[in-house]
Scaffold this motif. Structure first.
Motif, PDB file in Angstrom:
ATOM      1  N   PHE A 278      46.555  26.250  41.655  1.00 25.45           N
ATOM      2  CA  PHE A 278      46.461  27.619  41.161  1.00 25.45           C
ATOM      3  C   PHE A 278      47.807  28.326  41.268  1.00 25.45           C
ATOM      4  CE2 PHE A 278      45.829  32.146  41.651  1.00 25.45           C
ATOM      5  CZ  PHE A 278      44.892  32.451  40.674  1.00 25.45           C
ATOM      6  N   GLU A 279      48.485  28.152  42.397  1.00 25.21           N
ATOM      7  CA  GLU A 279      49.774  28.807  42.599  1.00 25.21           C
ATOM      8  C   GLU A 279      50.819  28.322  41.601  1.00 25.21           C
ATOM      9  OE1 GLU A 279      49.537  29.800  47.401  1.00 25.21           O
ATOM     10  OE2 GLU A 279      50.453  27.928  46.724  1.00 25.21           O
ATOM     11  N   ARG A 280      50.817  27.018  41.294  1.00 29.33           N
ATOM     12  CA  ARG A 280      51.760  26.480  40.305  1.00 29.33           C
ATOM     13  C   ARG A 280      51.503  27.092  38.932  1.00 29.33           C
ATOM     14  NH1 ARG A 280      50.974  21.588  43.151  1.00 29.33           N
ATOM     15  NH2 ARG A 280      49.304  20.986  41.727  1.00 29.33           N
ATOM     16  N   ALA A 281      50.238  27.132  38.539  1.00 24.60           N
ATOM     17  CA  ALA A 281      49.895  27.682  37.231  1.00 24.60           C
ATOM     18  C   ALA A 281      50.229  29.164  37.154  1.00 24.60           C
ATOM     19  CB  ALA A 281      48.408  27.461  36.950  1.00 24.60           C
ATOM     20  N   TYR A 282      49.948  29.880  38.216  1.00 27.99           N
ATOM     21  CA  TYR A 282      50.216  31.319  38.220  1.00 27.99           C
ATOM     22  C   TYR A 282      51.711  31.601  38.171  1.00 27.99           C
ATOM     23  CZ  TYR A 282      50.243  36.204  39.626  1.00 27.99           C
ATOM     24  OH  TYR A 282      50.447  37.554  39.655  1.00 27.99           O
ATOM     25  N   ALA A 283      52.485  30.837  38.961  1.00 27.23           N
ATOM     26  CA  ALA A 283      53.931  31.035  38.977  1.00 27.23           C
ATOM     27  C   ALA A 283      54.531  30.774  37.602  1.00 27.23           C
ATOM     28  CB  ALA A 283      54.575  30.126  40.022  1.00 27.23           C
ATOM     29  N   MET A 284      54.056  29.747  36.914  1.00 27.50           N
ATOM     30  CA  MET A 284      54.565  29.446  35.587  1.00 27.50           C
ATOM     31  C   MET A 284      54.177  30.537  34.586  1.00 27.50           C
ATOM     32  SD  MET A 284      56.332  27.590  33.615  1.00 27.50           S
ATOM     33  CE  MET A 284      56.620  26.121  34.611  1.00 27.50           C
ATOM     34  N   SER A 285      52.987  31.100  34.750  1.00 28.63           N
ATOM     35  CA  SER A 285      52.525  32.111  33.806  1.00 28.63           C
ATOM     36  C   SER A 285      53.362  33.373  33.872  1.00 28.63           C
ATOM     37  CB  SER A 285      51.058  32.457  34.072  1.00 28.63           C
ATOM     38  OG  SER A 285      50.907  33.204  35.281  1.00 28.63           O
TER      39      SER A 285
END
Length: 209
Positions: A92-99
């Protein structure tokens, strides 16, 4: 991104820390995972968000399975659930950071200074630190290059990037002849690039002398 969204992962991490030591504290963690799953599901369609959705669903199932597992198996199941849950939080953190690097229209829009951690002029200034106290670097406008020269010398070197994105060093003493560093990139790091430029400057300077 809304500031109301950013606490999701930190709150889940806090609940995870409690659950990792006490499996009877599963409810709060499950609620956190549900909130993250709902948020991620509304943004699926990209690889990272799809991965986050899958990991979060898997973690929720793993936590639920602990309570219904035979008593003798619960310790091992709890350990597995904890591991799976941390993987879900990280996804989740990876996806959020990329977004955060994209605007509401899906265009790549990283925060200023986040895409490239240093400018070409920064490389020039780092280079003269290696060359010694008699060398100086002057930044070109907007930091797109640097003019490197030794004290008392009439001609110096221009460090810049051409239209194709290749870093080069122009030598005034040779009519601006360029030495290209086509294999150089920001990923090499500021220190490594500065060392390479310093070596190149010294080699050209010695030849000129």
């Amino acid at each position: 991104m809304s500031s109301a969204i950013s606490p999701l992962a930190p709150k889940a991490r806090a609940a995870y820390s409690a659950y990792a030591t006490r499996r009877d504290l599963a409810d709060e963690l499950a609620d956190c995972l549900d909130a993250m799953h709902e948020y991620a599901s509304n943004r699926n369609g990209t690889y990272l968000w799809d991965q986050a959705v899958w990991h979060l669903a898997h973690a929720t199932e793993a936590i639920a399975f602990v309570s219904v597992a035979p008593r003798k198996d619960r310790r091992d199941r709890h350990r597995i659930a904890a591991t799976v849950t941390m993987s879900a939080i990280l996804a989740f953190e990876r996806a959020y950071a990329m977004s955060l690097s994209y605007d509401e229209h899906g265009r790549y829009n990283p925060a200023p200074g986040s895409e490239y951690p240093f400018s070409v002029s920064d490389i020039g200034r780092a280079t003269v630190q290696i060359l010694g106290s008699t060398w100086h670097a002057e930044s070109l406008p907007w930091g797109v290059g640097a003019y490197i020269e030794e004290q008392g010398e009439a001609q110096g070197y221009t460090l810049a990037v051409d239209g194709d994105g290749d870093l080069y060093l122009g030598d005034d003493a040779r009519g601006g002849d360029r030495t290209y560093m086509t294999d150089a990139s920001a990923a090499d790091g500021l220190d490594t690039l500065a060392e390479r430029i310093a070596d190149l400057v010294l080699s050209l300077h010695t030849t000129t002398d």
